[in-house]
Design a protein around this motif. Structure first.
Motif, short mmCIF file in Angstrom:
data_model
loop_
_atom_site.label_atom_id
_atom_site.label_comp_id
_atom_site.label_asym_id
_atom_site.label_seq_id
_atom_site.Cartn_x
_atom_site.Cartn_y
_atom_site.Cartn_z
N THR A 106 3.90 -2.45 -19.41
CA THR A 106 3.28 -1.94 -18.30
C THR A 106 1.91 -1.88 -18.71
O THR A 106 1.86 -1.06 -19.59
CB THR A 106 3.79 -0.95 -17.86
OG1 THR A 106 5.25 -1.38 -17.32
CG2 THR A 106 3.03 -0.47 -16.28
N ASP A 108 -1.64 -0.34 -17.25
CA ASP A 108 -1.90 0.48 -16.05
C ASP A 108 -3.47 1.23 -16.30
O ASP A 108 -3.87 1.10 -17.50
CB ASP A 108 -1.01 1.28 -15.38
CG ASP A 108 -0.28 2.34 -16.30
OD1 ASP A 108 -0.99 2.37 -17.37
OD2 ASP A 108 0.58 2.85 -16.11
N GLY A 109 -3.79 2.03 -15.09
CA GLY A 109 -4.82 2.86 -15.60
C GLY A 109 -6.39 1.87 -14.92
O GLY A 109 -6.22 1.23 -14.11
N THR A 114 -4.00 -5.01 -13.35
CA THR A 114 -2.55 -3.91 -14.02
C THR A 114 -1.25 -4.69 -13.47
O THR A 114 -1.21 -5.55 -12.56
CB THR A 114 -2.84 -2.66 -13.19
OG1 THR A 114 -2.78 -2.80 -11.92
CG2 THR A 114 -4.03 -1.98 -13.83
N GLY A 115 -0.16 -4.18 -13.89
CA GLY A 115 1.08 -4.53 -13.45
C GLY A 115 2.12 -4.53 -14.84
O GLY A 115 1.74 -4.07 -16.00
N THR A 116 3.24 -5.08 -14.73
CA THR A 116 4.51 -5.12 -15.75
C THR A 116 4.30 -6.89 -16.13
O THR A 116 4.53 -7.62 -15.16
CB THR A 116 5.51 -4.69 -15.30
OG1 THR A 116 5.50 -3.31 -14.93
CG2 THR A 116 6.68 -4.73 -16.39
N ARG A 242 4.07 0.55 -22.68
CA ARG A 242 2.92 0.80 -21.97
C ARG A 242 1.71 0.80 -22.53
O ARG A 242 1.48 1.61 -23.46
CB ARG A 242 3.37 2.06 -21.15
CG ARG A 242 2.29 2.55 -20.09
CD ARG A 242 2.57 3.92 -19.53
NE ARG A 242 3.92 4.02 -18.63
CZ ARG A 242 4.15 3.74 -17.35
NH1 ARG A 242 2.85 3.43 -16.66
NH2 ARG A 242 5.07 3.91 -16.75
N SER A 244 -2.11 2.05 -21.34
CA SER A 244 -2.85 2.57 -19.97
C SER A 244 -4.49 2.76 -20.45
O SER A 244 -4.51 3.31 -21.74
CB SER A 244 -2.45 3.93 -19.60
OG SER A 244 -0.88 4.06 -19.54
#
Lengths: 319, 208
Positions: A106, A108-109, A114-116, A242, A244
Motif C-alpha cells: 500500500t 499512501d500519504g 496512492t493505492g494498493t 506499506r 507512506s
C-alpha cells in the motif's frame, strides 16, 4: 546533484595484511586448513539451494563494492529478524511457513498516486541491479551482501510525492500465524522504519528483492526489503507492506523501544558509541576465529556519497 | 530414603558428575573444529562467548542449588559435588574471558581497558571473575583449614557472584530480556530458600 562513484575499498585495506598472513601461518602450523569454523569461505552458484528462483535481467552497478561478499550460507543463516525470533538462527529456522507470494504494497500519504499495488505491478517498470554493499549491524558485526534490487527513488517518483512529503515511512507485515516472533510483544508490531525524503531518494538506497542472483530467502525479508548501506542494519526494514509519504518524522520501532540507544538517523558512526558497547570497530562475519575486529568507517565507508545529506548536523545528537 | 555410600560417591557419582560438567567443553571443542557435524555458525567468536557464558551461569546455579537440595532432601553427600561444580564455573568463565580477550578483542589493551571502565556489563563480568578466582584458589583443604571460620564467610561471595552474573547477562541483551529474567528468577528462588531456612533455624533457636 553530482553523484560520486564509490571509492573502492579493497579487502586488503580492511583486514590488515599482517592479520590474515598470521592467520594462515597459525592454521598451517596447526594443520587445520580444512576445518569448518576457522576459515573464510566463498560462495559458488552451486552452493545456493535450487529452491530459490533465479532472477533474470540483472545488470551490474557502479555502486557495488569490489569486496568479496560473504558466502550465501552466512547471509542466509545469520540474521536479525525479530518477527521470527531473537536469536541469529531463529529467522532461518522459523520462517519456513512464511508466504511471500502473493504480495501487495500500500502506498499512501502525501503523493498524487496512492493505492494498493501487487508486487508484480510495483516491480514491472524497473530493471534489477546487483548492488554489493557492506552491511554494518548496530551490534558491531558486519557482512558484505550482493543484493539485487531497484533504486528506491526511481520507484517513489512514480507515485509523484507532493511538496508535503518530507519523510518516507515503511511498515513490515503483521502475520503472527507465519511469524512466530510476533506472538510476543518484544517490539510494538508492526515493525516500522523511516527515512528523510532526501535519504530515501539517494541513489544508494535500494529496495531489494533478491541476493546472490536469486529471490530473497524469507529470513532475509522476502519479498521486498529496504537496504540503506550507510545506516545500521535495523533501518533496512524487511517484508514491506506499506510505504507512506509523511510530513512529520515517522515512528520508528527501535528508537521507540529504547530511545536512549537507537535514534531515527542510525547512521554508521565510529565516533558515536552505543551506550553499552563501542562502535569504533566491527567484527567481519565469516572471517573465522582468528580474525581481528576491523575499524568501522564513517557512514560505513559511504561518506563520500552521503555525507552531504548531513551537512551542519550534529551527528552525536542526531544519532 | 537411601544414602549412597562414601565409596559410591567417590568412585561412581563424582566421576559421572565430572564427565557431565565437562560435556559443554567437549561440545565446544568439537564445534570449533567442525567435528561430529557440529558447527559454531557464521560468527564463531560470539557463539563461543554466548555458549560458554550460559553454561557457566547454569553450573553456577547448579552449585547454588546443592545446599537447598540437601536441606530439602537430607542427602548430605550432595555437598561433596559443590567444589567440583564451582571449579567448573571458574573454568568456563575463564574460557569466556579468554575468548573475549584474544579472539574477540585481539588483545587490544586500549579497547579492553575502555570496555572495563565504560561498559557496565563488562565491569560486572570482571568483578565476578575476580571473585571466582579468589574462591577457586581458596577452595583447597589447606586454605579451608588455614582460614577456619573465615572460610565460610569468604565463600558466601558466591551469592554476590550469582547476582553479578545475572546482571551481566541482563545488561548485554539488546531488547528481549526473557532469558535473563528466567535465570534471575531461578537465582532469586535459590537465595530465597536460604533465607527461609535461616528464619526457621532462628525461630527454633528462640523457642528452645
Amino acid at each position: 546533484m553530482l553523484i560520486k562513484k564509490p571509492r573502492n575499498i579493497k579487502s586488503s585495506d580492511i583486514t590488515p595484511e599482517s592479520v590474515y598472513l598470521n592467520r594462515r601461518k597459525l592454521l598451517q602450523a596447526a594443520g587445520l586448513s580444512g576445518t569448518a569454523a576457522l576459515l573464510p569461505q566463498v560462495t559458488r552458484a552451486a552452493d545456493i539451494p535450487a529452491r530459490y528462483r533465479k532472477l533474470e535481467g540483472i545488470i551490474k552497478s557502479p555502486y557495488s563494492t569490489s569486496q568479496e561478499p560473504n558466502p550465501f550460507e552466512d547471509v542466509s543463516t545469520y540474521n536479525n529478524f525479530y518477527e521470527f525470533g531473537t536469536n541469529k538462527s531463529d529467522p532461518v529456522d522459523n520462517s519456513g511457513n512464511f508466504k511471500p507470494q502473493p504480495w501487495s504494497v500500500t502506498i499512501d500519504g502525501a503523493a498524487e498516486v496512492t493505492g494498493t499495488f501487487s508486487f508484480e505491478d510495483i516491480m514491472a517498470p524497473h530493471t534489477l541491479e546487483e548492488r554489493t554493499y557492506r552491511l554494518r549491524c548496530v551490534e558491531a558485526w558486519s557482512m558484505v551482501v550482493p543484493w539485487v534490487g531497484i533504486p528506491l527513488g526511481d520507484l517513489l517518483k512514480r507515485f509523484k510525492p507532493t511538496s508535503n512529503a518530507k519523510y518516507v515511512a515503511f511498515e513490515t507485515i503483521v502475520r503472527p500465524s507465519e511469524m512466530p516472533g510476533q506472538h510476543r510483544p518484544i517490539l510494538d508490531w508492526p515493525y516500522r522504519e523511516g527515512l528523510r525524503i532526501d535519504e530515501a531518494m539517494h541513489p544508494l538506497t535500494i529496495l531489494a528483492t533478491g541476493l546472490y542472483g536469486v529471490e530473497l530467502p524469507n529470513q532475509n525479508g522476502a519479498p521486498l526489503r529496504l537496504v540503506v548501506p550507510w545506516k545500521y542494519g535495523f533501518k533496512s526494514i524487511k517484508s514491506i507492506v506499506r510505504i507512506s509519504f509523511t510530513e512529520t518524522m515517522p515512528y520508528t520501532s527501535w528508537s521507540d523501544a529504547l530511545p536512549g540507544e537507537y535514534g531515527f538517523y542510525a547512521n554508521v558512526n565510529p565516533e558515536v558509541d552505543h551506550p553499552r558497547w563501542s562502535q569504533a570497530r566491527e567484527r567481519p562475519i565469516g572471517a573465522g576465529f582468528f580474525a581481528s575486529k576491523i575499524p568501522t568507517l564513517m557512514l560505513n565507508g559511504y561518506a563520500e556519497q552521503v555525507a552531504g545529506l548531513y551537512t551542519g548536523m550534529d551527528l552525536a545528537k542526531n544519532f | 530414603m537411601n544414602f549412597p555410600t562414601t565409596r559410591q560417591v567417590r568412585w561412581l557419582i563424582k566421576p559421572v558428575w565430572f564427565l557431565a560438567c565437562l560435556a559443554p567443553f567437549v561440545w565446544l571443542t568439537l564445534a570449533v573444529f567442525g567435528l561430529a557435524g557440529l558447527s559454531l555458525g557464521a560468527d564463531p567468536i560470539e557463539e563461543t562467548q554466548d555458549f560458554i557464558g550460559i553454561w557457566a551461569l547454569r553450573l553456577l546455579l547448579v552449585t547454588l542449588a546443592l545446599t537447598p537440595l540437601r536441606l530439602l532432601t537430607g542427602q548430605v553427600w550432595l555437598i561433596q559435588l559443590r567444589r567440583m561444580t564451582g571449579l567448573y564455573v571458574l573454568f568456563y568463565v575463564s574460557i569466556h574471558f579468554l575468548n573475549y580477550l584474544i579472539p574477540d578483542q585481539g588483545l587490544d589493551l586500549g579497547a579492553i581497558t575502555e570496555d572495563i571502565v565504560e561498559r557496565s556489563f563488562i565491569t560486572l563480568g570482571i568483578a565476578a571473575l575476580t571473585c571466582l578466582i579468589v574462591l577457586g584458589i581458596t577452595s583447597t583443604h589447606g586454605w579451608r583449614r588455614r582460614l577456619g571460620r573465615r572460610w565460610q564467610k569468604l565463600h558466601r561471595l558466591v551469592y554476590a557472584i550469582g547476582i553479578l552474573a545475572c546482571t551481566h547477562f541482563w545488561w548485554q541483551v539488546k531488547l528481549d530480556t526473557l532469558e535473563p529474567t528466567i535465570y534471575a528468577g531461578i537465582l532469586a528462588v535459590l537465595l530465597g530458600v536460604r533465607v527461609y531456612f535461616r528464619l526457621i533455624k532462628n525461630r527454633k533457636a528462640q523457642q528452645s
